[in-house]
Motif scaffolding. Structure first.
Motif, PDB file in Angstrom:
ATOM      1  N   GLN A  90      -3.129   7.168  -5.813  1.00 48.92           N
ATOM      2  CA  GLN A  90      -2.718   6.817  -4.450  1.00 48.92           C
ATOM      3  C   GLN A  90      -1.246   7.131  -4.226  1.00 48.92           C
ATOM      4  O   GLN A  90      -0.859   7.649  -3.174  1.00 48.92           O
ATOM      5  CB  GLN A  90      -2.988   5.332  -4.201  1.00 48.92           C
ATOM      6  CG  GLN A  90      -4.463   4.983  -4.089  1.00 48.92           C
ATOM      7  CD  GLN A  90      -4.682   3.476  -4.028  1.00 48.92           C
ATOM      8  OE1 GLN A  90      -4.109   2.714  -4.810  1.00 48.92           O
ATOM      9  NE2 GLN A  90      -5.515   3.045  -3.104  1.00 48.92           N
ATOM     10  N   GLN A 149      -2.955  -0.995  -7.072  1.00 49.42           N
ATOM     11  CA  GLN A 149      -2.654   0.355  -6.604  1.00 49.42           C
ATOM     12  C   GLN A 149      -2.713   1.339  -7.767  1.00 49.42           C
ATOM     13  O   GLN A 149      -2.233   1.061  -8.868  1.00 49.42           O
ATOM     14  CB  GLN A 149      -1.270   0.359  -5.968  1.00 49.42           C
ATOM     15  CG  GLN A 149      -0.935   1.591  -5.160  1.00 49.42           C
ATOM     16  CD  GLN A 149       0.433   1.457  -4.511  1.00 49.42           C
ATOM     17  OE1 GLN A 149       1.269   0.680  -4.956  1.00 49.42           O
ATOM     18  NE2 GLN A 149       0.669   2.217  -3.449  1.00 49.42           N
ATOM     19  N   SER A 150      -3.309   2.502  -7.521  1.00 50.62           N
ATOM     20  CA  SER A 150      -3.493   3.496  -8.583  1.00 50.62           C
ATOM     21  C   SER A 150      -2.405   4.567  -8.532  1.00 50.62           C
ATOM     22  O   SER A 150      -1.745   4.782  -7.503  1.00 50.62           O
ATOM     23  CB  SER A 150      -4.858   4.164  -8.429  1.00 50.62           C
ATOM     24  OG  SER A 150      -4.895   4.981  -7.265  1.00 50.62           O
ATOM     25  N   GLY A 189       0.785  -1.227   0.000  1.00 53.59           N
ATOM     26  CA  GLY A 189       0.000   0.000   0.000  1.00 53.59           C
ATOM     27  C   GLY A 189       0.816   1.274   0.000  1.00 53.59           C
ATOM     28  O   GLY A 189       0.252   2.378   0.010  1.00 53.59           O
ATOM     29  N   ASN A 234      -0.581  10.867  -4.048  1.00 52.44           N
ATOM     30  CA  ASN A 234      -1.016  11.392  -2.758  1.00 52.44           C
ATOM     31  C   ASN A 234       0.040  11.135  -1.685  1.00 52.44           C
ATOM     32  O   ASN A 234       0.358  12.018  -0.870  1.00 52.44           O
ATOM     33  CB  ASN A 234      -2.342  10.733  -2.352  1.00 52.44           C
ATOM     34  CG  ASN A 234      -2.854  11.259  -1.012  1.00 52.44           C
ATOM     35  OD1 ASN A 234      -2.989  12.454  -0.813  1.00 52.44           O
ATOM     36  ND2 ASN A 234      -3.135  10.347  -0.094  1.00 52.44           N
TER      37      ASN A 234
END
Length: 471
Positions: A455, A451-452, A419, A458
């Motif tokens: 993300q 996962q994009s 993550g 950010n």
């Protein structure tokens, strides 16, 4: 002339195995059609097959109980799961459903413990064994749980920890002492940084534990980094540990448990050969013999199996997206992921996993190297556990080849930073959790999407930059 991939496998391994078989031209993993998964969910793909966790826990319990009955060993056995291997909620809940206990190594582990208590997944029949170096945060969480009545055993790693527990704890509490075992001769240092040297264990008890009415010595903890192996080094260290247990038991009657740590190996290739029952029997016989000779009761046995518990439940599936021929001999099959991010142990400690194609088993095969998508020269996989080469079905751009790395369920997400940010900003793969109901019906749950980019941006603070510009 046998030139198909299936022929090459048959020459080297006993195939099919307990875990792997074929359905037409597709690989089955515990009866799950891997090609159906990649066709529906795409690649790269991470899966966890939960029934394997339950199977391994129950196997170990059966082996220990059976051996204890066989040799007349009168102690109890407690199976603990080493949470640092994988902290995912679905793993911990599966572990607890199988009546296992928990071993922790950081303060945030105990935040997970608190959540599991709140949810009702963890009840007061379970032991929480707290290992690792204790920071102030770790102390605080340990003390809070002890004062709330949780069945927690802090394992003392150094003299300062014993002093801190003495000051902070205001009710009776079981504690353990970790032995600093000697490392293998090939190590760069002689003694583990974890635990207390053999010659200082008795002094710790006499000076820090015995005078404190709230501290009750229950456990002696033993662990070596190479795991439970049938070699002279392991048996020598175990005998030293047993001798210390016998000596300490005569001084501290409350001592009733020996924690032999973790270290059961898992399958790294299809020719894996390890006699779990033999090792358990030999360990228990050594302990019983020493205790009988000195006229003391045998200890209850704790183990802390992490990789053994969760490792064989995991798999990473990839597509070969291109083949690069760099010279006359080297063919590089490029996967749609990265070894350094998805399987960091392949890069960090040169670990090998079970590698098999998901399709094209009846096609011809070739020797290849595997390359990851990052720009790092170390992002490759060039050999298998049993040989210094990789053989896979012949690559054809118009007929996609898919491969899987199996028994990858321990440590890889934790070390890779699930993550978070990955090397070269390669995203975490889609993550599936597979389970079966009482009728054996397969259930598939998507735990996390791939996962994009948003993300990762950010995490890097680029959303904040956009907000500043708008202001």
């Amino acid at each position: 002339m046998k030139t198909r991939y299936i022929d090459q496998i048959d020459q080297v391994f006993d195939f099919p195995t307990e875990e792997f078989s074929l359905k037409n031209d597709a690989l089955l993993f515990h009866g799950v059609d891997t090609m159906e998964l990649v066709e529906k969910y795409g690649t790269p793909l991470k899966i966890h097959y939960l029934p394997k966790i339950a199977e391994n826990i129950q196997n170990a319990k059966r082996w220990f109980k059976g051996t204890m009955d066989k040799i007349g060993y009168e102690g109890d056995y407690h199976y603990c799961y080493c949470t640092k291997s994988s902290h995912f909620s679905f793993v911990l809940k599966e572990v607890l459903r199988n009546n296992a206990h928990i071993e922790t190594s950081s303060p945030y582990d105990l935040d997970i413990v608190a959540r599991l208590i709140e949810s009702g997944d963890l009840d007061d029949s379970k032991y929480i064994v707290c290992n690792g170096f204790k920071t102030p945060e770790y102390y605080d969480r340990i003390v809070d749980l002890i004062h709330s009545g949780t069945r927690l055993i802090p394992v003392i790693d150094n003299f300062n920890e014993a002093e801190a527990l003495k000051i902070k704890i205001n009710r009776p509490c079981d504690v353990g002492i970790r032995i600093a075992s000697e490392e293998e001769p090939k190590f760069e240092f002689y003694t583990s940084r974890l635990g207390i040297g053999y010659k200082d264990v008795v002094r710790l008890w006499e000076e820090k534990i015995k005078p404190n009415e709230n501290l009750n010595l229950k456990m002696l903890h033993f662990f070596i980094n190479t795991g439970i192996r049938d070699n002279a080094y392991y048996w020598n260290e175990l005998v030293k540990c047993i001798k210390l247990y016998v000596k300490l038991k005569k001084l501290a009657p409350s001592l009733d448990s020996l924690n032999i740590g973790g270290g059961f190996p898992i399958k790294e290739n299809l020719n894996f050969d390890y006699d779990y029952q033999y090792m358990i029997e030999e360990i228990l016989i050594q302990i019983k013999k020493a205790c009988d000779e000195e006229g003391i009761p045998v200890p209850n046995i704790f183990t802390e199996f992490g990789t053994y518990t969760v490792g064989e439940s995991g798999a990473n599936l990839f597509k070969i997206i291109f083949q690069k021929k760099q010279n006359d001999r080297e063919r590089w099959n490029m996967i749609d992921g990265s070894f350094m991010t998805a399987l960091p142990d392949t890069w960090a400690i040169n670990k090998r996993f079970v590698l098999l194609p998901l399709n094209k088993w009846y096609h011809s095969y070739e020797r290849v190297l595997l390359g990851g998508l990052s720009c790092d020269s170390d992002d490759f996989y060039n050999s298998e556990q049993h040989t210094n080469a990789i053989f896979l079905p012949t690559f054809k751009q118009e007929d996609p080849l898919y491969i899987g790395f199996f028994n990858t369920g321990a440590y890889q997400e934790n070390i890779g930073g699930f993550g978070g940010l990955q090397h070269c900003l390669i995203p975490n793969p889609r993550h599936l959790v597979l389970s079966r109901d009482e009728e054996g019906e397969l259930h598939i749950k998507e735990f996390a999407p791939r996962q994009s980019a948003a993300q990762m941006l950010n995490l890097l603070g680029y959303d904040d930059m956009s907000t500043e510009q708008n202001q």
